[in-house]
Write an enzyme that holds these catalytic residues in place. Structure first.
Site, PDB file in Angstrom:
ATOM      1  N   GLU A 137       1.349  38.511   6.453  1.00  0.00           N
ATOM      2  CA  GLU A 137       1.008  37.087   6.388  1.00  0.00           C
ATOM      3  C   GLU A 137       2.158  36.372   5.703  1.00  0.00           C
ATOM      4  OE1 GLU A 137      -1.663  35.478   7.463  1.00  0.00           O
ATOM      5  OE2 GLU A 137      -2.660  37.281   8.210  1.00  0.00           O
ATOM      6  N   CYS A 166      -0.469  29.320   0.898  1.00  0.00           N
ATOM      7  CA  CYS A 166       0.176  29.293   2.209  1.00  0.00           C
ATOM      8  C   CYS A 166      -0.599  28.378   3.127  1.00  0.00           C
ATOM      9  CB  CYS A 166       0.347  30.684   2.796  1.00  0.00           C
ATOM     10  SG  CYS A 166      -1.099  31.714   2.602  1.00  0.00           S
TER      11      CYS A 166
END
Lengths: 1001, 1001
Positions: free
Chosen positions: A757, A791
């Site tokens: 990720e 994020c």
């Protein structure tokens, strides 16, 4: 008088009441009028009702003919059997044509405005006063309330307050001309009630009201309430503090108490309590006791409560105890109970009975009579525009009644309108049953306590057997969010932070093969809000230690792989229980080590628990070999096996959740883990060691090796004994890992699997029909929650030209209201960023942004600690660096798009595809966004952070990730390889027939 | 006589028959004896029955006490309620102890041998003759049959034949002393029947009997039958050719016809027909017509048929028409119908009525009487050891009966025994119903045609509604295998090969963006069996053309991505229909371009069809967004999106199936494909262009760019516009692709996803209790089918010491029987390898192998073409190169393992983990293999190649692949990224309640 005697009297009175008003209908249910038809259709057709109410909600923002026509088509174009009511004056077919559209627009606009006027006494002070004066002429008193948009800033709070002050000024003058109502000679209505009676919504007086910062919220609200109160007292009026959602209930009660103590002798200060809240019995008793103790007169308006749907949905979403009674009759019964309690204390408490329910009203009347309560100690209130027959009836019987009269702009009025429509169309609405349906009067007048009991029994009988999840476990549901409405939750944070603070500075070893390993090389981890505060001193793994950890994992692997999946899952469940027990303490570590706000820290821990619970269940499911194909004579079993040693490399921003999530996925799938926490959150990483150790995980299955990436990162990634790398972090490191790991080294068993990720440059789009009351606070939170260090954080907001100015104005105003400071103080909206390096990068980006666009807002920050200002930059174009590069901090780029298509195009215009958001009330735009706003997690009409395990499996594509979704149904598959075993079950021509063979015989 | 008159007579006679034998029971159902108890228990307990019959099957190979004890424990240890019968003489508890074990071993051994002796007339010729003489003394004639293991080689066929010859020699002498049966004065029984009557199994006379090579099989069988026939004629005996499984039926009929014509005047040559075959009505009519036309006397033994389970299972596995009647009564009715047909032709056809069914026997008796058939034109037969009361009854009524007497070793006897046990315990068994249960005599004697009609109606009523798959389609089922029992399928191959041959040598363009593109650079593709034969001349894509193809794919992507998944799936279904229509022609191309045998080529095409049908359905399923989580007020939808441009790089060994499989997965998921076929099979690659073009796939979605890997391979892999690479091929190329693709190039949108299938070094383990009759041909096929050029092929066989010698002896003998030559001739077991390079590599490996171990077998090969010998090398150890490196050709390494654990360890000892196999009848070993033989596809008791889509999803881990499973439920996930869209559905506190909200209200 005993209970049943009283009840008979109540029923007798109720019947009289019904007979008095027999044949009359509230205008709402008048099917001859447009509104009555809409109500009628809504009650018959759930889909239409949803569309209609949503349309009513968006209606005020449809400021152009095209917008209006488009929305009509989008909301009702697909309705197969359109109610004729919607096409009054325009053929349905004509709707889609431009001429027909224009006609319909006009018809609809007129009708909806009329509908709103049914409930709203006026659009401005002048009109309101005029209409209230008219009401007074008909014998009705009023309580006036100013409708307002959600208050999102200090400026908006001031505007709201000033509206009241101006209103009060006008009323002060006007009231002098008003004849008091009833047979009164003085200046008071009926000889005892102030003619001017105002209600105020306390959360409209402070935009950041929030139980997490309880004291701050109380003080801020009180500061403005006090000013209004003084003005009310000055004109000898009545001030009632309204109750809103459950979340603010205790704040509001506290505001009321303090206000009351500031004006202990002024009798006309009231508070609303909601009978539908389970808490109210106790709240009321406490309040009465408090008043008696403090020797003050109080007044309570008791209502049933108007946010039942909202409270139920919110509680269920957060897995909180549902704060309202779930059976309508329970609320009605509570109301009668509480009314009696107030009436029994009529010496110190004035009572306003606010209800349209004839049973309730009759009960109050009979109780008051029984208790011999003087007329001046209680009154009746109903809402303006509703239940006209009821208000007439009360006036006749009681001789006095007050109408609750909201006034103000259409836009904020719509929320009020939708609530009223909902109330009136709910299946269990007394009004609906009384006037729209021919419910038996007997049933309507039944003692609600009896009804409630019967319905409870009926519900219990209908109760489905408890659903079972995998392995007979309770089905997965997310861990409850922290509930700051609970005093114990609020108290726990300072206590645990203090407790943790006593443990700071300890030395933390590595953990390899079940043993603690010390190294001479250490690094401190500090509190970013106060860098001089050392949270822990952490031993640093070098390549030798990482090699040992890999070896330990490798040697633990065979036994762990061969442990039954359901048994492996048990360790996760144990770990979850441990984390649950320690939830506040684990949160406190995060507040100090990485600067998370209370709620953010708690949410990180619950997310970690969710991962454990979810993956445990997923693995139990996946651990069951599946028979595939159904040809007889062969059995094919499809099942999964772990890959081997997994390197798990975790970030600091969700230090427990992401670390534990990746590690537990790897572990429950049967892999053994070498875990590298971020250097900034190694103490939290050590929490994982504690948890897994206490859970009894076999030695070597989880190894903890904090260390300098520059020293041991490549070594770990390159190791031929590592079969899987789970990484969450920056794109740069992610791509480096992907590239290095693709090289097969001598002796390597497996092609390395990378679960990765990376970053995001996430945008929220604000459509021209967006509900800004919602959009503004959600964007602020998405961009600046935990200092934007997610994020998923919103780092671009793309606003449609038509609403750009208004949006920006409200957003920056709200930003101004927020404080930046240490996260351990809940008054601070934003805390310090991770470290000095982060601070430097973010400031650089802020400078770039200011050059590329123009600064819209920049906050003040404390001088100590790694603080950077909340920064909002306008005038940003897609080609700007600030629109393309991930900042990972509190810098928000604002872009002005000419239309929705352009907004979507810009939304997709970066190399990332992680999260995105859209605020829109256009069904077509929402649908377009679903299809074309191509991000991993798209959020419609809410914040774009805070993905929940199982509900919003998280992860993106393009340069944001490799298409894995943590907390989703496919996630564990990445940690395993599928295998198939095929057995030919035919021997000597004889094959046993299996249950699912596709056999014809 | 009309039907119902006859039927009454039949019933009357049947009742008489029953009354004659009333009170008698076949010894099989005698519950006083061990066998009767086992039968009784088996009929009551299905699990026990399976275990028992399997145990009987494996029993003869349990040659040591330990093996026996272990198997008893494994087969029966978990049986909760163990039948006391199994512990006769030994307490159940004692079974697991070593003393108790020894006792039980003895008891069981004795009992099972006794059970076998019930059905088997003797273990050797001498014993058999002695027992048959005893039978004759009791008035029973015999037909003798030699039990044998499956014949796997010419040597074994010779042994089988010689046993007959010796038997006949003995009988010739012995029969002289036998008094004829019945009141006959001559040397014939009853005055007309030879005393010596033998039955022979034709497939035991040729190990490769196979309808694909119909003529070859007939000739080979006939060559040995003829020798036996001559000897039978010499002693004036009777020879009957037995019928076996349906697969060989037409071969056997043809053998009989030719044999008959060689000895046209000898009357005592018979053939068996099976009434349960749907074909038999026609076969019988044809045979009678043929006999009449050829003026020969024939004899037919009509049986019901003993392989019902097997035939049904095999047909269902291959999706063939079920060759047997599926209702028992239909077979019985067919029997009566066919018996009448034979009796009506008694002038040319002698009839042996072989049945234990009293209704059948009575019907034959009455029909014979009605038709006035002379006694010497028909007789009755029953099996030795079964239905003693029936045989006595027949003898009494008809005065003559013949017992079918098998004799021989225990090992082959067990298959026979299991068939008999099955027959007797089947629910519908006449004997079971007659003797073990008290079925109504009326019902047992009912006209089977009437019974059949009734049951057909009952079955139709029970018919479940047709199951629906995704999108309302028929659920996925594998395309039917080629059926060489059908003459039309056999004829189609030479025809299509000739047709294709006429098209050889054409020039093939590239196909880019929907247009044919020619290049000046071309390469020929040749027939590997005859390299001078050019199959096609193929344009070669350079980097420019590949760039164009990528650009075309990229530009087609948005529209294709946005095409609804269900619509994309329709293209695959169309493609499947096209391939289905062309199946023989597409197969013919494979025979010529890459040297596939007929069946292998056809299987490749059907696999391609399967991929299309399976992925279409999978995508329809996955294309439906899933709601996840059930919190009210929010809707979370989880769905998938394609990745972009996919490079599909296909191998030559499954040129259509793998290429089309990977491409269709990519396409149906919404990606656009640049397809590079292998240079060796580019013409077959062009078949894909034809198929997709005819299916109407939009331009640019599938682009065909054959080319030299060295020229354009890296270019394709490195392209920043490629988001996905699907590759199947060698480990070297695979790892190179993985490594190169991991580098992110400027402008690249996605981290490249690699779906990668690489090599294998697959082992089959032969356990010490393996059924070698099965293991040997399956190993041979797994190792040498398509010349071993499958990544799944068996390249190591690990044999347990105890059976090593026997296994090797049989394996090499069978190998010797096979021929190597052009694949277009079905007589050749093995064809040419792919090209000269492959030939060279394989020969090098063979040489290495011969040095490392010792050559066990090496075949002769033709001199022209890329032929390499079938090579079997013994004495191989795990450390040898031939035990570790992939050869990809017909070289089999044989390893001797000391025990099963070592075999598993060796099985896992290479860097690959693709397929594996185990032949074992030990439940524990099979279970251990399931767990510990860690390969992607493990096959128990069957060949380890030929994975079927949906049933054996294919792919491995370690250096064999990245854990993807083609044709499996997770496969398409690799071609897409998941997305989640979350909608906050609450507006103004109002949230519609969705059907699956977890709502309490």
């Amino acid at each position: 008088m005993n209970n049943s005697e009283l009840n008979s009297k109540v029923i007798t009175r109720g019947k009289e009441f019904f007979s008095t008003i027999s044949g009359e209908k509230p205008s709402l249910f008048n099917k001859g009028a447009w509104m009555g038809k809409v109500m009628d259709w809504s009650m018959k057709n759930e889909t239409f009702k949803i569309q209609m109410f949503r349309f009513v909600d968006v209606f005020p923002s449809l400021t152009t003919g095209k917008l209006l026509t488009d929305h009509i088509r989008e909301y009702f174009g697909e309705e197969k059997d359109m109610p004729p009511v919607l096409s009054t004056g325009a053929k349905v077919a004509g709707m889609l044509g431009s001429f027909g559209g224009a006609v319909l627009n006009k018809v609809l606009t007129t009708n909806i405005q009329e509908m709103a006027r049914q409930f709203i006494v006026g659009e401005n002070t002048k009109e309101a006063i005029k209409n209230m004066e008219k009401l007074r002429k008909d014998g009705f008193a009023f309580v006036v309330d100013v409708l307002g948009e959600a208050t999102l800033s200090e400026a908006e709070a001031d505007i709201y307050m000033n509206t009241y002050l101006e209103l009060l000024d006008s009323l002060k003058t006007e009231q002098q001309d008003w004849k008091p109502l009833g047979a009164s000679s003085g200046s008071l209505d009926w000889g005892h009630a102030p003619k001017v009676n105002v209600a105020v919504k306390p959360t409209a007086l402070f935009c950041l009201a929030n139980p997490q910062d309880f004291e701050g919220s109380v003080v801020a609200i009180l500061n403005r309430v006090r000013i209004i109160a003084k003005r009310v007292i000055d004109l000898n009026g009545f001030l009632c503090i309204d109750m809103e959602s459950y979340r603010h209930k205790d704040i509001i009660i506290e505001v009321y108490r303090r206000l009351k103590l500031e004006f202990p002798d002024y009798p006309h200060l009231g508070l609303v309590l909601q009978a539908y809240l389970v808490d109210t019995d106790k709240d009321l008793a406490d309040l009465l006791a408090w008043a008696r103790q403090n020797k003050v007169q109080i007044s309570i308006r008791l209502v049933k409560g108007a946010y039942w749907d909202y409270e139920t949905v919110k509680a269920k979403q957060n897995d909180w105890k549902i704060p309202v009674w779930t059976i309508k009759a329970e609320s009605d019964a509570a109301y009668e109970r509480q009314a009696r309690m107030i009436l029994e204390n009529s010496d110190i408490c004035h009572f306003a009975c606010a209800s349209h329910n004839i049973r309730t009203i009759s009960a109050v009347m009979e109780m008051a009579r029984e208790l011999k309560v003087a007329d001046d100690r209680y009154e009746f209130q109903v809402l303006y525009g509703m239940a006209e027959p009821v208000r007439k009836g009360i006036l006749k019987v009681a001789g006095r009644i007050r109408l609750y009269c909201p006034y103000g702009d259409m836009v904020p009025g719509m929320g009020y309108l939708v609530r009223r429509l909902l109330e009136n169309t709910a299946n269990e609405s007394f009004l609906r049953q009384s006037f729209a349906e021919d419910a038996q009067i007997e049933r309507l007048l039944e003692d609600p306590a009896v009804t409630a009991e019967r319905e409870k029994v009926a519900r219990a009988a209908k109760q489905k057997p408890e659903e079972k999840g995998p392995g007979g476990l309770k089905p997965f549901f997310n861990e409850a969010m922290v509930d700051f409405t609970r005093a114990d939750h609020r108290a726990e944070f300072p206590k645990q932070i203090a407790e943790v603070r006593r443990q700071l500075g300890r030395n933390y070893p590595l953990f390899i093969g079940g043993k603690e390993v010390k190294t001479s090389d250490t690094l401190p981890s500090v509190n970013p809000s106060k860098p001089s505060e050392v949270v822990g001193v952490i031993c640093q793994a070098g390549t030798r230690e990482v090699g040992d950890a890999i070896a330990a994992a490798k040697s633990a692997f065979p036994a762990w792989r061969d442990t039954a999946p359901a048994e492996r899952a048990q360790y996760l469940l144990k770990a979850a229980a441990i984390a649950r027990r320690r939830v506040f303490e684990l949160s406190a570590w995060q507040v100090l080590e990485i600067g998370k706000q209370w709620d953010q820290a708690y949410a990180d821990v619950t997310e970690a628990i969710d991962f454990l619970e979810y993956y445990a269940r997923e693995m139990i499911k996946l651990g069951q070999p599946r028979r595939i194909g159904n040809a007889p004579g062969e059995l094919n079993h499809y099942f999964y096996e772990p890959k081997g040693v997994a390197a798990v490399i975790a970030p600091w921003n969700f230090p427990l959740a992401i670390g534990l999530g990746m590690a537990s996925a790897a572990i429950v799938a049967g892999n053994c883990v070498v875990f590298k926490p971020s250097g900034l959150t190694s103490v939290i990483g050590w929490n994982m060691v504690e948890i897994f150790r206490e859970a009894g995980l076999p030695a070597g299955v989880f190894n903890y090796t904090p260390g300098r990436g520059s020293v041991m990162g490549d070594f770990l990634v390159d190791s031929p004994d590592v079969s899987l790398i789970a990484f969450t972090g920056s794109m740069e490191i992610g791509l480096r890992i992907i590239e290095r790991a693709a090289k097969v080294h001598p002796g390597q068993e497996n092609v390395k699997k990378i679960v990765c990720e990376m970053g995001g440059k996430n945008a929220i789009i604000i459509d021209d029909d967006a509900d800004l009351d919602e959009a503004v606070p959600h964007v602020l939170y998405s961009a600046f929650g935990f200092q934007g260090q997610k994020c998923s954080a919103c780092s671009r907001v793309i606003v449609l030209d038509a609403v750009y100015d208004k949006f920006i104005e409200r957003l920056t105003s709200m930003a101004k209201a927020t404080l930046v400071g240490p996260s351990e103080d809940p008054a601070n909206y934003m805390g310090a960023v991770a470290d000095d390096k982060a601070m430097k990068t973010i400031l650089e980006y802020a400078a770039i942004g200011k050059k590329e666009g123009h600064l819209l807002y920049e906050s003040q920050v404390p001088s100590d600690g790694y603080f950077v200002p909340m920064t909002i930059i306008g005038g940003i174009k897609p080609e700007h660096r600030i629109a393309q590069e991930e900042v990972f901090g509190p810098v928000l780029a604002v872009m002005r798009a000419k239309d929705f298509d352009q907004a979507i195009e810009w939304g997709n215009s970066t190399k990332f595809a992680l999260t995105g958001g859209v605020f829109s009330r256009s069904p077509e735009h929402l649908d377009k966004a679903r299809r074309e706003f191509r991000v991993g997690n798209l959020y419609l009409n809410r914040n774009n952070t805070g993905a929940l395990v199982g509900r919003q499996p998280f992860g993106g594509s393009r340069m944001s990730g490799v298409g894995t979704k943590a907390g989703g149904p496919d996630y564990l598959l990445h940690f395993m390889d599928p295998r198939v075993v095929t057995e030919n079950t035919m021997r000597r021509g004889f094959a046993p027939v299996e249950a699912d063979d596709d056999w014809v015989a």
